[in-house]
Design a protein around this motif. Structure first.
Motif, PDB file in Angstrom:
ATOM      1  N   THR A 111      59.016  19.041  15.248  1.00 49.30           N
ATOM      2  CA  THR A 111      57.627  19.441  15.061  1.00 49.30           C
ATOM      3  C   THR A 111      56.921  18.432  14.177  1.00 49.30           C
ATOM      4  N   SER A 112      55.743  18.027  14.620  1.00 48.37           N
ATOM      5  CA  SER A 112      54.918  17.099  13.858  1.00 48.37           C
ATOM      6  C   SER A 112      53.559  17.760  13.633  1.00 48.37           C
ATOM      7  N   ILE A 113      53.064  17.642  12.404  1.00 46.97           N
ATOM      8  CA  ILE A 113      51.819  18.297  12.009  1.00 46.97           C
ATOM      9  C   ILE A 113      50.897  17.275  11.357  1.00 46.97           C
ATOM     10  N   ILE A 114      49.610  17.352  11.685  1.00 49.43           N
ATOM     11  CA  ILE A 114      48.599  16.595  10.941  1.00 49.43           C
ATOM     12  C   ILE A 114      47.588  17.611  10.420  1.00 49.43           C
ATOM     13  N   HIS A 115      47.245  17.469   9.140  1.00 51.56           N
ATOM     14  CA  HIS A 115      46.368  18.449   8.497  1.00 51.56           C
ATOM     15  C   HIS A 115      45.506  17.749   7.452  1.00 51.56           C
ATOM     16  N   GLY A 116      44.303  18.234   7.281  1.00 48.61           N
ATOM     17  CA  GLY A 116      43.396  17.654   6.304  1.00 48.61           C
ATOM     18  C   GLY A 116      43.576  18.239   4.910  1.00 48.61           C
ATOM     19  N   TRP A 117      43.616  17.365   3.929  1.00 46.82           N
ATOM     20  CA  TRP A 117      43.681  17.821   2.534  1.00 46.82           C
ATOM     21  C   TRP A 117      42.510  18.745   2.218  1.00 46.82           C
ATOM     22  N   ASP A 118      41.346  18.443   2.793  1.00 47.39           N
ATOM     23  CA  ASP A 118      40.138  19.198   2.472  1.00 47.39           C
ATOM     24  C   ASP A 118      39.757  20.187   3.567  1.00 47.39           C
ATOM     25  N   ASP A 119      40.758  20.689   4.303  1.00 43.88           N
ATOM     26  CA  ASP A 119      40.510  21.687   5.335  1.00 43.88           C
ATOM     27  C   ASP A 119      39.866  22.910   4.684  1.00 43.88           C
ATOM     28  N   GLU A 120      38.662  23.220   5.140  1.00 44.23           N
ATOM     29  CA  GLU A 120      37.896  24.313   4.538  1.00 44.23           C
ATOM     30  C   GLU A 120      38.289  25.687   5.080  1.00 44.23           C
ATOM     31  N   LEU A 121      39.098  25.722   6.148  1.00 49.24           N
ATOM     32  CA  LEU A 121      39.512  26.990   6.758  1.00 49.24           C
ATOM     33  C   LEU A 121      40.970  27.342   6.465  1.00 49.24           C
ATOM     34  N   ILE A 122      41.810  26.333   6.415  1.00 48.02           N
ATOM     35  CA  ILE A 122      43.250  26.543   6.240  1.00 48.02           C
ATOM     36  C   ILE A 122      43.721  25.664   5.081  1.00 48.02           C
ATOM     37  N   PRO A 123      44.022  26.270   3.937  1.00 48.91           N
ATOM     38  CA  PRO A 123      44.435  25.469   2.779  1.00 48.91           C
ATOM     39  C   PRO A 123      45.657  24.597   3.087  1.00 48.91           C
ATOM     40  N   ALA A 124      45.574  23.355   2.673  1.00 50.62           N
ATOM     41  CA  ALA A 124      46.656  22.400   2.920  1.00 50.62           C
ATOM     42  C   ALA A 124      47.985  22.900   2.357  1.00 50.62           C
ATOM     43  N   GLN A 125      47.952  23.598   1.226  1.00 51.67           N
ATOM     44  CA  GLN A 125      49.200  24.074   0.615  1.00 51.67           C
ATOM     45  C   GLN A 125      49.929  25.065   1.526  1.00 51.67           C
ATOM     46  N   GLN A 126      49.192  25.895   2.253  1.00 49.32           N
ATOM     47  CA  GLN A 126      49.833  26.840   3.182  1.00 49.32           C
ATOM     48  C   GLN A 126      50.588  26.087   4.279  1.00 49.32           C
ATOM     49  N   VAL A 127      49.963  25.048   4.796  1.00 50.42           N
ATOM     50  CA  VAL A 127      50.587  24.262   5.857  1.00 50.42           C
ATOM     51  C   VAL A 127      51.769  23.464   5.300  1.00 50.42           C
ATOM     52  N   THR A 128      51.613  22.933   4.106  1.00 52.85           N
ATOM     53  CA  THR A 128      52.704  22.201   3.455  1.00 52.85           C
ATOM     54  C   THR A 128      53.918  23.114   3.275  1.00 52.85           C
ATOM     55  N   ASP A 129      53.683  24.326   2.791  1.00 50.99           N
ATOM     56  CA  ASP A 129      54.785  25.278   2.596  1.00 50.99           C
ATOM     57  C   ASP A 129      55.458  25.621   3.920  1.00 50.99           C
ATOM     58  N   TRP A 130      54.657  25.836   4.957  1.00 50.65           N
ATOM     59  CA  TRP A 130      55.203  26.182   6.275  1.00 50.65           C
ATOM     60  C   TRP A 130      56.032  25.011   6.816  1.00 50.65           C
ATOM     61  N   ALA A 131      55.491  23.802   6.706  1.00 53.46           N
ATOM     62  CA  ALA A 131      56.193  22.616   7.204  1.00 53.46           C
ATOM     63  C   ALA A 131      57.490  22.380   6.424  1.00 53.46           C
ATOM     64  N   HIS A 132      57.429  22.573   5.120  1.00 56.65           N
ATOM     65  CA  HIS A 132      58.599  22.347   4.274  1.00 56.65           C
ATOM     66  C   HIS A 132      59.748  23.259   4.681  1.00 56.65           C
ATOM     67  N   ALA A 133      59.457  24.520   4.939  1.00 52.91           N
ATOM     68  CA  ALA A 133      60.495  25.491   5.282  1.00 52.91           C
ATOM     69  C   ALA A 133      61.244  25.106   6.551  1.00 52.91           C
ATOM     70  N   ARG A 134      60.581  24.387   7.455  1.00 49.01           N
ATOM     71  CA  ARG A 134      61.243  24.005   8.717  1.00 49.01           C
ATOM     72  C   ARG A 134      61.486  22.509   8.808  1.00 49.01           C
ATOM     73  N   ARG A 135      61.227  21.803   7.719  1.00 45.10           N
ATOM     74  CA  ARG A 135      61.456  20.356   7.670  1.00 45.10           C
ATOM     75  C   ARG A 135      60.710  19.625   8.779  1.00 45.10           C
ATOM     76  N   ALA A 136      59.483  20.057   9.029  1.00 47.25           N
ATOM     77  CA  ALA A 136      58.639  19.410  10.043  1.00 47.25           C
ATOM     78  C   ALA A 136      58.079  18.115   9.468  1.00 47.25           C
ATOM     79  N   ARG A 137      57.762  17.185  10.349  1.00 41.99           N
ATOM     80  CA  ARG A 137      57.074  15.971   9.933  1.00 41.99           C
ATOM     81  C   ARG A 137      55.628  16.364   9.643  1.00 41.99           C
ATOM     82  N   LEU A 138      55.109  15.989   8.492  1.00 41.61           N
ATOM     83  CA  LEU A 138      53.768  16.401   8.077  1.00 41.61           C
ATOM     84  C   LEU A 138      52.979  15.188   7.603  1.00 41.61           C
ATOM     85  N   LEU A 139      51.810  15.003   8.203  1.00 41.75           N
ATOM     86  CA  LEU A 139      50.887  13.950   7.793  1.00 41.75           C
ATOM     87  C   LEU A 139      49.651  14.620   7.225  1.00 41.75           C
ATOM     88  N   LEU A 140      49.450  14.474   5.919  1.00 47.41           N
ATOM     89  CA  LEU A 140      48.248  14.997   5.261  1.00 47.41           C
ATOM     90  C   LEU A 140      47.255  13.860   5.113  1.00 47.41           C
TER      91      LEU A 140
END
Length: 181
Positions: free
Chosen positions: A126-155
């Motif tokens: 799984t690969s994810i790209i997410h904006g640090w300044d996402d106004e709808l979905i906080p980056a920390q929520q996505v970071t936590d989700w990605a971390h739990a599954r060791r997904a590739r994450l590009l912020l």
């Protein structure tokens, strides 16, 4: 598009809420897939999104059921990768639990969806790209989700629409496709 037996696989690219199959990001992903020999399709969910009488996000369950039907048919023909933006990312991840996929590419994925189940996905690359300044979905929520599954994450320094990182999204998608050939 039909998949030839010579190509590496097929991608289903799901646009975000109140967007469309010709949206900038999914169009860029389609071009990246084509360059690597993957076939693709971009379903039109606008009719489901228009059902504001059902919820503020339209008919999410019908949107997801539509993708499930397309993905099940595609998976019978050969290798499949699901990709999506925002609500398209959410339904792609959820459908991966029901259909065999080789990988997932999620752009600005919502980790919670109110009354719907939280974001979950098959244990596939799984690969994810997410904006640090996402106004709808906080980056920390996505970071936590990605971390739990060791997904590739590009912020990236961007907002929910990732409009400044369309090419970066396409490059990250191409990297995922190349890694699972």
């Amino acid at each position: 598009m039909s998949r030839s037996s010579a190509g590496p696989g097929h991608c289903i690219l799901s646009h975000g809420f109140e967007s469309g199959p010709d949206a900038t990001k999914v169009t860029a992903l389609a071009a990246a897939a084509e360059r690597l020999g993957w076939t693709h399709e971009r379903p039109d969910y606008t009719g489901f999104d228009a059902r504001r009488d059902l919820s503020e996000l339209g008919d999410v369950e019908a949107r997801q059921a539509h993708l499930l039907a397309l993905a099940a048919a595609a998976a019978q023909r050969g290798p499949l990768v699901l990709a999506g933006s925002s609500l398209g990312a959410y339904i792609s991840a959820r459908v991966s639990l029901e259909v065999p996929v080789l990988g997932l590419f999620l752009m600005a994925p919502p980790t919670t969806m109110g009354r719907l189940e939280n974001l979950d996905a098959a244990a596939v690359p799984t690969s994810i790209i997410h904006g640090w300044d996402d106004e709808l979905i906080p980056a920390q929520q996505v970071t936590d989700w990605a971390h739990a599954r060791r997904a590739r994450l590009l912020l990236v320094n961007d907002t929910h629409r990732l409009s400044e990182h369309v090419e970066a999204s396409a490059e990250a998608f191409a990297q995922l496709l190349q890694s699972i050939k």
